[in-house]
Design an enzyme around this catalytic site. Structure first.
Site, PDB file in Angstrom:
ATOM      1  N   HIS A  98     -19.089   6.939  20.435  1.00 24.97           N
ATOM      2  CA  HIS A  98     -19.942   7.328  21.332  1.00 24.97           C
ATOM      3  C   HIS A  98     -21.408   7.404  20.559  1.00 24.97           C
ATOM      4  CE1 HIS A  98     -16.731   9.189  24.016  1.00 24.97           C
ATOM      5  NE2 HIS A  98     -16.525   7.996  23.985  1.00 24.97           N
ATOM      6  N   ASN A 104     -17.579  12.639  19.127  1.00 30.38           N
ATOM      7  CA  ASN A 104     -18.751  13.430  18.654  1.00 30.38           C
ATOM      8  C   ASN A 104     -19.904  12.720  18.275  1.00 30.38           C
ATOM      9  OD1 ASN A 104     -17.053  15.790  19.785  1.00 30.38           O
ATOM     10  ND2 ASN A 104     -16.683  16.237  17.736  1.00 30.38           N
ATOM     11  N   GLY A 134      -8.961  18.729  19.664  1.00 27.55           N
ATOM     12  CA  GLY A 134     -10.150  19.026  20.463  1.00 27.55           C
ATOM     13  C   GLY A 134     -10.771  18.219  21.634  1.00 27.55           C
ATOM     14  N   ASP A 167     -22.420  14.167  16.808  1.00 25.64           N
ATOM     15  CA  ASP A 167     -22.997  15.165  15.597  1.00 25.64           C
ATOM     16  C   ASP A 167     -22.572  14.504  14.298  1.00 25.64           C
ATOM     17  OD1 ASP A 167     -20.607  16.239  14.525  1.00 25.64           O
ATOM     18  OD2 ASP A 167     -20.462  17.332  16.556  1.00 25.64           O
TER      19      ASP A 167
END
Length: 230
Positions: A105, A88, A173, A90
């Protein structure tokens, strides 16, 4: 010495915070064709669109909050040496309080120099928006600090080294189809327990020692915590 608990997180852990998963359907991300806004070719073809897209993602992010799953990972640091490897972009793991985080990433709240990938700056809440004309404090033109499709993943070797020393490995997830992140499972030492938490888990055929917990990130981590406490 605390056991090393290595956790690989994907979009599913942030979904409960209102951050939409990377590809919800038909190759679209927030109604944009993914390759237009998240690929090296897309950035070269239309940098203005790509900057606009990540500006929108940042404004969405500042209104999101870490959820129970993020907080449980922080609580586990009391008994485990927890290292989060996340796909993620965020900053919810950081805001929850996790102390060891590796972003595979890139990071949404950072930008980097187009000419010098090692020159990175953090954005603040008052200055979230960038354009193709945005320059860093060193004068360089800047781009989102995101690993686009068609680009190498610079942190993958560090991630592999972390996974190789895990005493427990947890995947949360993620679809197990986005490489190279999905390949981290292959570097877990034989005999190390692996837990895979996802409401719609992918096939784990051929992967030894995998315990599948079919649940959302928060519910699955509550269940995992109970297992680890036994």
């Amino acid at each position: 010495m605390k056991p090393k608990l290595v956790v690989s997180t994907g979009a599913g852990i942030s979904a409960e915070s209102g951050i939409r998963t990377f590809r919800d359907a038909d190759g679209l991300w927030e109604n944009y064709p993914v390759m237009q806004v998240a690929s090296a070719d897309g950035f070269r073809a239309n940098p203005e669109l790509v900057h606009k897209f990540y500006n929108e993602r940042r404004h969405q992010l500042i209104n999101a909050q870490p959820n129970e799953a993020h907080r449980i990972l922080v609580e586990l640091e009391k008994d485990y040496d927890v290292y989060v490897i996340t796909q993620n972009v965020d900053d919810l793991h950081e805001r929850a309080g996790s102390s060891k985080i590796l972003h595979l990433h890139g990071e949404l709240m950072k930008i980097r120099s187009i000419s010098d990938p090692d020159y990175i700056e953090s954005l603040d809440i008052e200055h979230l928006d960038t354009t193709p004309a945005t320059r860093g404090r060193n004068g360089d033109l800047m781009r989102p600090h995101i690993v686009f499709f068609q680009e190498a993943v610079p942190a993958i070797e560090e991630a592999i080294d972390i996974v190789r020393v895990a005493d427990i490995f947890v995947v949360i997830g993620t679809s197990l189809v986005v490489y190279p992140a999905a390949g981290l499972l292959h570097y877990v030492r034989p005999g190390v327990p692996v837990y895979y938490i996802d409401p719609n888990p992918a096939s784990t055929a051929g992967i030894p020692d995998v315990h599948v917990i079919k649940a959302t990130a928060s519910r699955g981590l509550r269940e995992l915590r109970e297992i680890l406490e036994k």
